[in-house]
Write a protein that holds these residues in place. Structure first.
Motif, short mmCIF file in Angstrom:
data_model
loop_
_atom_site.label_atom_id
_atom_site.label_comp_id
_atom_site.label_asym_id
_atom_site.label_seq_id
_atom_site.Cartn_x
_atom_site.Cartn_y
_atom_site.Cartn_z
N GLY A 4 -16.48 29.01 -5.75
CA GLY A 4 -17.28 28.06 -4.98
C GLY A 4 -17.08 26.64 -5.43
N GLN A 5 -16.78 26.46 -6.74
CA GLN A 5 -16.67 25.11 -7.28
C GLN A 5 -15.84 25.14 -8.56
OE1 GLN A 5 -20.13 23.15 -9.26
NE2 GLN A 5 -19.95 21.73 -7.53
N ILE A 6 -15.06 24.07 -8.76
CA ILE A 6 -14.33 23.86 -10.01
C ILE A 6 -14.70 22.48 -10.52
CG2 ILE A 6 -12.07 23.69 -11.11
CD1 ILE A 6 -10.97 25.35 -8.72
N VAL A 7 -15.10 22.40 -11.78
CA VAL A 7 -15.39 21.12 -12.41
C VAL A 7 -14.39 20.94 -13.54
CG1 VAL A 7 -17.08 19.75 -13.68
CG2 VAL A 7 -17.84 21.25 -11.83
N ILE A 8 -13.68 19.81 -13.53
CA ILE A 8 -12.69 19.52 -14.57
C ILE A 8 -13.16 18.31 -15.36
CG2 ILE A 8 -10.30 18.94 -15.07
CD1 ILE A 8 -9.62 20.21 -12.34
N ASP A 9 -13.39 18.51 -16.65
CA ASP A 9 -13.70 17.44 -17.59
C ASP A 9 -12.38 17.06 -18.24
OD1 ASP A 9 -14.29 15.90 -19.83
OD2 ASP A 9 -16.04 17.08 -20.37
N TRP A 10 -11.89 15.87 -18.00
CA TRP A 10 -10.58 15.45 -18.47
C TRP A 10 -10.56 15.06 -19.94
CZ3 TRP A 10 -6.83 16.89 -15.44
CH2 TRP A 10 -7.07 17.03 -14.07
N GLY A 11 -11.71 15.02 -20.59
CA GLY A 11 -11.77 14.74 -22.02
C GLY A 11 -11.80 13.27 -22.38
N ASP A 12 -11.80 12.41 -21.37
CA ASP A 12 -11.84 10.97 -21.64
C ASP A 12 -13.06 10.30 -21.01
OD1 ASP A 12 -11.17 11.10 -18.95
OD2 ASP A 12 -9.46 9.75 -19.10
N GLY A 13 -14.06 11.11 -20.68
CA GLY A 13 -15.27 10.58 -20.08
C GLY A 13 -15.31 10.68 -18.56
N SER A 14 -14.22 11.13 -17.95
CA SER A 14 -14.22 11.29 -16.50
C SER A 14 -14.09 12.76 -16.14
CB SER A 14 -13.08 10.48 -15.87
OG SER A 14 -11.83 10.95 -16.31
N SER A 15 -14.54 13.09 -14.93
CA SER A 15 -14.47 14.47 -14.46
C SER A 15 -14.29 14.48 -12.95
CB SER A 15 -15.72 15.25 -14.85
OG SER A 15 -16.86 14.73 -14.21
N ASP A 16 -13.81 15.60 -12.44
CA ASP A 16 -13.66 15.82 -11.01
C ASP A 16 -14.36 17.11 -10.64
OD1 ASP A 16 -12.08 13.60 -10.24
OD2 ASP A 16 -10.28 14.58 -11.00
N THR A 17 -14.96 17.15 -9.46
CA THR A 17 -15.57 18.36 -8.92
C THR A 17 -14.86 18.71 -7.62
OG1 THR A 17 -17.71 17.82 -9.90
CG2 THR A 17 -17.71 19.41 -8.09
N ILE A 18 -14.38 19.94 -7.54
CA ILE A 18 -13.66 20.42 -6.36
C ILE A 18 -14.49 21.54 -5.74
CG2 ILE A 18 -11.55 21.53 -5.55
CD1 ILE A 18 -10.22 20.31 -8.12
N GLN A 19 -14.79 21.41 -4.48
CA GLN A 19 -15.51 22.46 -3.76
C GLN A 19 -14.51 23.51 -3.30
OE1 GLN A 19 -18.83 22.58 -3.85
NE2 GLN A 19 -18.77 20.63 -4.93
N GLY A 20 -14.79 24.77 -3.55
CA GLY A 20 -13.86 25.84 -3.21
C GLY A 20 -12.73 25.89 -4.22
N SER A 21 -11.64 26.52 -3.83
CA SER A 21 -10.53 26.66 -4.77
C SER A 21 -9.27 25.96 -4.28
CB SER A 21 -10.23 28.15 -4.98
OG SER A 21 -9.87 28.75 -3.75
N SER A 22 -9.39 25.11 -3.27
CA SER A 22 -8.19 24.44 -2.76
C SER A 22 -8.00 23.10 -3.44
CB SER A 22 -8.30 24.26 -1.25
OG SER A 22 -9.38 23.40 -0.95
N GLY A 23 -6.77 22.62 -3.38
CA GLY A 23 -6.47 21.31 -3.93
C GLY A 23 -5.76 21.40 -5.26
N THR A 24 -5.08 20.33 -5.59
CA THR A 24 -4.39 20.21 -6.86
C THR A 24 -4.91 18.95 -7.54
OG1 THR A 24 -2.42 21.24 -5.91
CG2 THR A 24 -2.13 20.03 -7.97
#
Length: 68
Positions: free
Chosen positions: A9-29
């Motif tokens: 349903g969701q992927i959250v990526i913490d890049w380790g430098d204070g920023s993050s991205d949230t992706i809904q579903g499993s699509s995208g790169t």
């Protein structure tokens, strides 16, 4: 055992430098550009109908070696 279809349903990526991205579903790169050389730990957390799971990976950006 893990019942169900395991639909992300969701992927959250913490890049380790204070920023993050949230992706809904499993699509995208996801992509990320670091502003500075350094040693970073990326943490990705996925959520499906059964809950959340995460994994981490350490990376080195730039020429200066850091102990890992």
């Amino acid at each position: 055992s893990d019942p169900g279809p395991d639909t992300i349903g969701q992927i959250v990526i913490d890049w380790g430098d204070g920023s993050s991205d949230t992706i809904q579903g499993s699509s995208g790169t996801p992509t990320h550009v670091y502003a500075a050389d350094g040693h970073y730990t990326i943490r990705a957390t996925t959520t499906d109908e059964d809950g959340s799971n995460w994994a981490e990976h350490e990376i080195q950006i730039g020429d200066n070696p850091f102990p890992m």
